[in-house]
Design an enzyme around this catalytic site. Structure first.
Site, PDB file in Angstrom:
ATOM      1  N   ALA A  75      47.161  33.537  43.163  1.00 27.67           N
ATOM      2  CA  ALA A  75      47.193  33.238  41.729  1.00 27.67           C
ATOM      3  C   ALA A  75      48.609  33.178  41.178  1.00 27.67           C
ATOM      4  CB  ALA A  75      46.380  34.286  40.970  1.00 27.67           C
ATOM      5  N   SER A  76      49.454  34.123  41.547  1.00 34.99           N
ATOM      6  CA  SER A  76      50.809  34.150  40.998  1.00 34.99           C
ATOM      7  C   SER A  76      51.629  32.958  41.444  1.00 34.99           C
ATOM      8  CB  SER A  76      51.515  35.445  41.400  1.00 34.99           C
ATOM      9  OG  SER A  76      51.607  35.545  42.811  1.00 34.99           O
TER      10      SER A  76
ATOM     11  N   GLU B 105      39.729  41.798  44.863  1.00 36.55           N
ATOM     12  CA  GLU B 105      41.063  41.182  44.914  1.00 36.55           C
ATOM     13  C   GLU B 105      41.928  41.902  45.958  1.00 36.55           C
ATOM     14  OE1 GLU B 105      44.189  39.158  41.728  1.00 36.55           O
ATOM     15  OE2 GLU B 105      43.017  40.897  41.113  1.00 36.55           O
TER      16      GLU B 105
END
Length: 339
Positions: free
Chosen positions: A71-72, A283
Protein backbone atom coordinates in the site's frame (compact mmCIF):
# COMPACT_ATOMS: atom_id res chain seq x y z
CA UNK A 1 -11.82 -22.06 6.42
CA UNK A 2 -10.12 -18.90 7.69
CA UNK A 3 -9.87 -16.03 5.20
CA UNK A 4 -7.66 -13.01 5.85
CA UNK A 5 -9.03 -10.10 3.81
CA UNK A 6 -6.06 -7.75 4.13
CA UNK A 7 -2.52 -8.54 3.05
CA UNK A 8 0.09 -6.71 0.96
CA UNK A 9 3.08 -7.91 -1.04
CA UNK A 10 5.61 -6.18 1.20
CA UNK A 11 8.33 -8.69 0.35
CA UNK A 12 8.38 -8.38 -3.44
CA UNK A 13 11.80 -9.13 -4.95
CA UNK A 14 14.23 -6.22 -5.04
CA UNK A 15 14.18 -6.04 -8.84
CA UNK A 16 10.59 -4.83 -8.66
CA UNK A 17 11.63 -1.80 -6.60
CA UNK A 18 14.54 -1.21 -8.98
CA UNK A 19 11.99 -0.86 -11.79
CA UNK A 20 10.12 1.71 -9.72
CA UNK A 21 13.33 3.59 -8.96
CA UNK A 22 14.08 3.73 -12.69
CA UNK A 23 10.58 5.06 -13.35
CA UNK A 24 10.98 7.86 -10.83
CA UNK A 25 14.49 8.69 -12.04
CA UNK A 26 13.08 9.08 -15.54
CA UNK A 27 10.54 11.60 -14.26
CA UNK A 28 13.08 13.55 -12.24
CA UNK A 29 15.78 13.91 -14.89
CA UNK A 30 16.05 14.27 -18.65
CA UNK A 31 13.42 12.29 -20.50
CA UNK A 32 14.55 8.78 -21.33
CA UNK A 33 12.78 5.67 -22.61
CA UNK A 34 10.34 4.24 -20.10
CA UNK A 35 11.89 1.29 -18.24
CA UNK A 36 10.52 -2.22 -18.63
CA UNK A 37 9.08 -4.07 -15.61
CA UNK A 38 11.58 -6.31 -13.87
CA UNK A 39 12.10 -9.86 -15.04
CA UNK A 40 11.46 -11.90 -11.92
CA UNK A 41 11.57 -15.68 -11.87
CA UNK A 42 9.00 -17.96 -10.30
CA UNK A 43 11.66 -19.16 -7.88
CA UNK A 44 12.28 -15.59 -6.70
CA UNK A 45 8.58 -15.11 -6.08
CA UNK A 46 8.31 -18.42 -4.24
CA UNK A 47 11.23 -17.52 -1.99
CA UNK A 48 9.76 -14.09 -1.22
CA UNK A 49 6.43 -15.63 -0.21
CA UNK A 50 7.31 -18.95 1.38
CA UNK A 51 9.72 -17.46 3.90
CA UNK A 52 7.45 -14.64 5.02
CA UNK A 53 3.70 -14.34 4.37
CA UNK A 54 3.01 -18.00 3.67
CA UNK A 55 5.14 -19.14 6.60
CA UNK A 56 3.20 -16.91 8.98
CA UNK A 57 -0.18 -17.89 7.54
CA UNK A 58 0.64 -21.55 8.10
CA UNK A 59 1.92 -20.97 11.62
CA UNK A 60 -1.23 -19.04 12.55
CA UNK A 61 -3.71 -21.41 10.95
CA UNK A 62 -4.97 -19.05 8.22
CA UNK A 63 -5.99 -20.68 4.95
CA UNK A 64 -6.34 -17.88 2.39
CA UNK A 65 -5.28 -14.23 2.16
CA UNK A 66 -6.66 -11.51 -0.10
CA UNK A 67 -3.40 -10.10 -1.36
CA UNK A 68 -2.67 -6.72 -2.94
CA UNK A 69 0.42 -4.67 -3.82
CA UNK A 70 2.25 -2.88 -1.02
CA UNK A 71 0.00 0.00 0.00
CA UNK A 72 2.69 2.53 0.90
CA UNK A 73 4.36 1.93 -2.48
CA UNK A 74 1.24 2.71 -4.54
CA UNK A 75 2.46 6.32 -4.34
CA UNK A 76 -0.54 7.91 -5.97
CA UNK A 77 0.93 11.34 -5.26
CA UNK A 78 3.23 10.94 -8.28
CA UNK A 79 1.29 12.98 -10.84
CA UNK A 80 2.23 11.38 -14.17
CA UNK A 81 -0.70 9.21 -15.41
CA UNK A 82 1.37 7.01 -17.73
CA UNK A 83 3.78 6.22 -14.91
CA UNK A 84 0.86 5.38 -12.62
CA UNK A 85 -0.61 2.98 -15.17
CA UNK A 86 2.70 1.21 -15.82
CA UNK A 87 3.45 0.92 -12.09
CA UNK A 88 0.00 -0.40 -11.22
CA UNK A 89 0.08 -2.97 -14.02
CA UNK A 90 3.51 -4.20 -12.94
CA UNK A 91 2.41 -4.45 -9.29
CA UNK A 92 -0.83 -6.21 -10.13
CA UNK A 93 0.81 -8.59 -12.58
CA UNK A 94 3.27 -9.56 -9.86
CA UNK A 95 0.47 -10.23 -7.37
CA UNK A 96 -1.29 -12.26 -10.05
CA UNK A 97 1.80 -14.44 -10.39
CA UNK A 98 1.69 -15.03 -6.64
CA UNK A 99 -1.93 -16.19 -6.94
CA UNK A 100 -0.99 -18.52 -9.79
CA UNK A 101 1.90 -20.05 -7.87
CA UNK A 102 -0.14 -20.38 -4.66
CA UNK A 103 -3.76 -20.61 -5.89
CA UNK A 104 -5.11 -22.07 -2.66
CA UNK A 105 -3.42 -19.49 -0.47
CA UNK A 106 -3.79 -16.09 -2.15
CA UNK A 107 -6.52 -14.20 -4.00
CA UNK A 108 -5.71 -10.93 -5.73
CA UNK A 109 -6.92 -7.40 -5.01
CA UNK A 110 -5.62 -4.69 -7.28
CA UNK A 111 -3.85 -1.38 -7.01
CA UNK A 112 -5.44 1.36 -9.11
CA UNK A 113 -3.50 3.98 -11.13
CA UNK A 114 -4.83 7.05 -9.39
CA UNK A 115 -3.16 10.47 -9.52
CA UNK A 116 -3.88 13.81 -7.79
CA UNK A 117 -6.55 15.62 -9.74
CA UNK A 118 -6.60 12.92 -12.41
CA UNK A 119 -9.60 11.20 -13.92
CA UNK A 120 -10.73 7.73 -12.95
CA UNK A 121 -10.61 6.35 -16.50
CA UNK A 122 -7.29 4.54 -16.10
CA UNK A 123 -8.26 3.25 -12.66
CA UNK A 124 -11.52 1.80 -13.96
CA UNK A 125 -9.70 0.22 -16.90
CA UNK A 126 -7.18 -1.44 -14.59
CA UNK A 127 -9.95 -2.63 -12.29
CA UNK A 128 -11.71 -4.28 -15.21
CA UNK A 129 -8.49 -5.89 -16.44
CA UNK A 130 -7.62 -7.30 -13.05
CA UNK A 131 -11.09 -8.66 -12.32
CA UNK A 132 -12.00 -10.03 -15.75
CA UNK A 133 -8.56 -11.18 -16.93
CA UNK A 134 -6.56 -11.88 -13.78
CA UNK A 135 -9.37 -13.17 -11.56
CA UNK A 136 -8.95 -10.58 -8.80
CA UNK A 137 -11.68 -10.32 -6.17
CA UNK A 138 -11.44 -6.64 -5.17
CA UNK A 139 -9.35 -3.49 -5.22
CA UNK A 140 -7.80 -0.81 -3.03
CA UNK A 141 -9.34 2.63 -3.57
CA UNK A 142 -7.41 5.67 -2.36
CA UNK A 143 -9.64 8.56 -1.19
CA UNK A 144 -6.58 10.86 -1.00
CA UNK A 145 -4.22 10.47 -3.97
CA UNK A 146 -2.41 13.64 -2.87
CA UNK A 147 -0.80 11.77 0.02
CA UNK A 148 -2.07 13.59 3.07
CA UNK A 149 -3.11 16.93 1.62
CA UNK A 150 -6.69 15.85 0.85
CA UNK A 151 -7.22 17.60 -2.46
CA UNK A 152 -9.63 14.94 -3.74
CA UNK A 153 -13.38 15.25 -3.61
CA UNK A 154 -15.27 13.38 -0.85
CA UNK A 155 -16.14 9.77 -1.56
CA UNK A 156 -19.79 10.75 -1.82
CA UNK A 157 -19.13 13.19 -4.67
CA UNK A 158 -20.34 12.23 -8.13
CA UNK A 159 -16.74 12.31 -9.32
CA UNK A 160 -16.43 8.78 -7.88
CA UNK A 161 -19.66 7.44 -9.36
CA UNK A 162 -18.10 5.85 -12.49
CA UNK A 163 -15.84 3.82 -10.20
CA UNK A 164 -18.77 2.73 -8.06
CA UNK A 165 -20.73 1.77 -11.17
CA UNK A 166 -17.85 -0.47 -12.26
CA UNK A 167 -17.52 -2.03 -8.80
CA UNK A 168 -21.24 -2.82 -8.73
CA UNK A 169 -21.21 -4.20 -12.26
CA UNK A 170 -18.21 -6.44 -11.53
CA UNK A 171 -19.62 -7.36 -8.09
CA UNK A 172 -16.40 -6.61 -6.24
CA UNK A 173 -15.80 -4.43 -3.17
CA UNK A 174 -13.23 -1.71 -2.66
CA UNK A 175 -11.05 -1.46 0.40
CA UNK A 176 -10.58 2.20 1.25
CA UNK A 177 -6.80 2.40 1.55
CA UNK A 178 -4.48 5.39 1.28
CA UNK A 179 -0.83 5.20 0.31
CA UNK A 180 2.26 7.13 1.35
CA UNK A 181 2.01 10.37 3.32
CA UNK A 182 3.59 13.44 1.74
CA UNK A 183 2.58 15.66 4.65
CA UNK A 184 5.12 15.68 7.51
CA UNK A 185 2.31 16.31 9.97
CA UNK A 186 0.95 12.82 9.37
CA UNK A 187 3.08 9.76 9.99
CA UNK A 188 2.01 7.31 7.30
CA UNK A 189 1.33 4.28 9.50
CA UNK A 190 0.46 5.94 12.79
CA UNK A 191 -1.64 8.84 11.58
CA UNK A 192 -2.31 9.05 7.83
CA UNK A 193 -3.87 5.60 7.46
CA UNK A 194 -6.07 5.91 10.53
CA UNK A 195 -7.03 9.47 9.62
CA UNK A 196 -8.17 8.24 6.22
CA UNK A 197 -10.21 5.37 7.66
CA UNK A 198 -11.99 7.75 10.01
CA UNK A 199 -12.42 10.47 7.39
CA UNK A 200 -13.89 8.07 4.86
CA UNK A 201 -16.49 6.88 7.35
CA UNK A 202 -17.53 10.41 8.22
CA UNK A 203 -17.85 11.31 4.55
CA UNK A 204 -20.23 8.38 4.15
CA UNK A 205 -22.23 9.51 7.18
CA UNK A 206 -22.57 13.01 5.75
CA UNK A 207 -23.68 11.86 2.31
CA UNK A 208 -26.27 9.48 0.94
CA UNK A 209 -24.10 7.32 -1.30
CA UNK A 210 -25.82 4.02 -0.69
CA UNK A 211 -29.20 5.33 -1.73
CA UNK A 212 -27.67 5.53 -5.21
CA UNK A 213 -25.58 2.34 -4.87
CA UNK A 214 -27.47 -0.03 -2.55
CA UNK A 215 -25.27 -3.02 -3.45
CA UNK A 216 -21.90 -1.23 -3.27
CA UNK A 217 -19.59 -2.71 -0.61
CA UNK A 218 -16.73 -0.78 0.99
CA UNK A 219 -14.22 -2.18 3.48
CA UNK A 220 -12.64 0.29 5.89
CA UNK A 221 -9.46 -1.33 7.23
CA UNK A 222 -7.51 -1.07 10.47
CA UNK A 223 -10.60 -1.74 12.53
CA UNK A 224 -12.40 1.29 11.09
CA UNK A 225 -9.83 3.80 12.35
CA UNK A 226 -11.21 5.81 15.27
CA UNK A 227 -14.84 4.99 14.46
CA UNK A 228 -15.58 2.13 16.90
CA UNK A 229 -13.90 3.98 19.75
CA UNK A 230 -16.09 7.04 19.08
CA UNK A 231 -19.23 5.21 17.97
CA UNK A 232 -21.47 7.45 20.05
CA UNK A 233 -20.06 10.53 18.35
CA UNK A 234 -20.94 9.18 14.91
CA UNK A 235 -24.39 8.06 16.00
CA UNK A 236 -24.97 11.51 17.45
CA UNK A 237 -23.65 13.30 14.37
CA UNK A 238 -25.83 11.20 12.09
CA UNK A 239 -28.84 12.22 14.15
CA UNK A 240 -27.76 15.88 14.20
CA UNK A 241 -27.31 15.85 10.42
CA UNK A 242 -30.75 14.36 9.90
CA UNK A 243 -29.38 11.04 8.68
CA UNK A 244 -30.96 7.68 9.47
CA UNK A 245 -29.39 5.52 12.19
CA UNK A 246 -25.98 4.21 11.20
CA UNK A 247 -27.25 0.65 10.88
CA UNK A 248 -29.56 1.73 8.08
CA UNK A 249 -27.52 4.55 6.62
CA UNK A 250 -24.05 3.04 6.15
CA UNK A 251 -23.58 -0.29 7.91
CA UNK A 252 -25.44 -2.34 5.33
CA UNK A 253 -22.64 -1.48 2.93
CA UNK A 254 -19.57 -0.77 5.08
CA UNK A 255 -17.36 -3.35 6.77
CA UNK A 256 -14.39 -3.12 9.13
CA UNK A 257 -11.48 -5.53 9.41
CA UNK A 258 -9.65 -6.82 12.48
CA UNK A 259 -6.27 -5.13 11.86
CA UNK A 260 -6.23 -3.88 15.46
CA UNK A 261 -3.12 -4.92 17.30
CA UNK A 262 -4.17 -5.34 20.90
CA UNK A 263 -6.81 -7.33 22.75
CA UNK A 264 -8.70 -4.40 24.23
CA UNK A 265 -9.16 -2.89 20.77
CA UNK A 266 -10.55 -6.10 19.31
CA UNK A 267 -12.83 -6.54 22.33
CA UNK A 268 -14.20 -3.03 21.80
CA UNK A 269 -14.69 -3.61 18.07
CA UNK A 270 -16.96 -6.58 18.78
CA UNK A 271 -18.83 -4.78 21.54
CA UNK A 272 -19.68 -1.86 19.26
CA UNK A 273 -19.93 -3.22 15.71
CA UNK A 274 -22.24 -6.02 14.60
CA UNK A 275 -20.37 -9.23 13.86
CA UNK A 276 -21.82 -9.25 10.32
CA UNK A 277 -19.77 -6.14 9.60
CA UNK A 278 -16.42 -7.52 10.77
CA UNK A 279 -13.99 -9.33 8.48
CA UNK A 280 -10.93 -11.14 9.78
CA UNK A 281 -7.64 -9.60 8.69
CA UNK A 282 -4.09 -9.22 9.94
CA UNK A 283 -2.07 -7.24 7.35
CA UNK A 284 0.70 -9.54 8.51
CA UNK A 285 4.26 -8.66 7.67
CA UNK A 286 3.02 -5.14 7.10
CA UNK A 287 2.78 -2.01 9.19
CA UNK A 288 3.24 -3.43 12.69
CA UNK A 289 5.82 -6.21 12.73
CA UNK A 290 7.66 -7.68 15.66
CA UNK A 291 6.71 -9.00 19.07
CA UNK A 292 4.72 -7.27 21.78
CA UNK A 293 7.05 -7.28 24.81
CA UNK A 294 4.08 -7.39 27.19
CA UNK A 295 2.57 -10.56 25.72
CA UNK A 296 5.43 -12.24 23.90
CA UNK A 297 3.26 -12.60 20.78
CA UNK A 298 3.46 -10.92 17.41
CA UNK A 299 1.50 -7.68 17.18
CA UNK A 300 -0.12 -8.72 13.90
CA UNK A 301 -1.21 -12.18 15.05
CA UNK A 302 -4.78 -10.93 15.14
CA UNK A 303 -6.28 -14.41 15.18
CA UNK A 304 -5.18 -14.72 18.80
CA UNK A 305 -7.17 -11.62 19.71
CA UNK A 306 -10.31 -12.77 17.88
CA UNK A 307 -10.10 -16.22 19.48
CA UNK A 308 -9.89 -14.56 22.90
CA UNK A 309 -13.01 -12.40 22.49
CA UNK A 310 -15.23 -15.30 23.56
CA UNK A 311 -17.36 -15.50 20.44
CA UNK A 312 -19.60 -18.48 19.79
CA UNK A 313 -19.05 -20.84 16.83
CA UNK A 314 -21.51 -18.99 14.58
CA UNK A 315 -19.94 -15.59 15.18
CA UNK A 316 -16.47 -17.02 14.63
CA UNK A 317 -17.57 -18.60 11.35
CA UNK A 318 -18.91 -15.25 10.18
CA UNK A 319 -15.74 -13.42 11.13
CA UNK A 320 -13.34 -15.96 9.70
CA UNK A 321 -15.11 -16.96 6.49
CA UNK A 322 -18.76 -16.21 5.81
CA UNK A 323 -18.56 -12.41 5.91
CA UNK A 324 -15.59 -12.43 3.53
CA UNK A 325 -17.47 -14.64 1.09
CA UNK A 326 -20.44 -12.29 1.22
CA UNK A 327 -18.38 -9.12 0.75
CA UNK A 328 -15.98 -10.68 -1.78
CA UNK A 329 -18.29 -13.11 -3.66
CA UNK A 330 -15.69 -13.85 -6.32
CA UNK A 331 -13.81 -15.77 -3.64
CA UNK A 332 -16.32 -18.57 -4.08
CA UNK A 333 -14.89 -19.42 -7.48
CA UNK A 334 -11.36 -19.51 -6.08
CA UNK A 335 -12.09 -21.36 -2.84
CA UNK A 336 -15.49 -23.09 -2.97
CA UNK A 337 -17.21 -23.31 0.37
CA UNK A 338 -17.23 -26.70 2.03
CA UNK A 339 -20.78 -27.84 2.88
Amino acid sequence: MIIDCHGHYTTAPAAHQAFRDAQLAGLAGPRRPAPEPARISDDEIRESIETTQLKLLRERGVDLMIFSPQASAMAHHVPDPATAVAWSRACNDLVHRVTELFPRRFAGACQLPQTPGGTLDDAIGELRRCVTQLGFVGCNLNPDPSGGHWTAKPLTDRFWYPMYEALVELDVPAMIHVSASCNPNFHALGAHYLNADTTAFMQLVQGDLFADFPTLRLVIPHGGGAVPYHWGRYRGLADRLGRPPLGEHVMRNVFFDTCVYHQAGIDLLYRVVDVDNILFASELHGAVRGVDPETGHHWDDTKRYVDNVGLGPEALARTYELNARRVYPRLNAIAPAVP
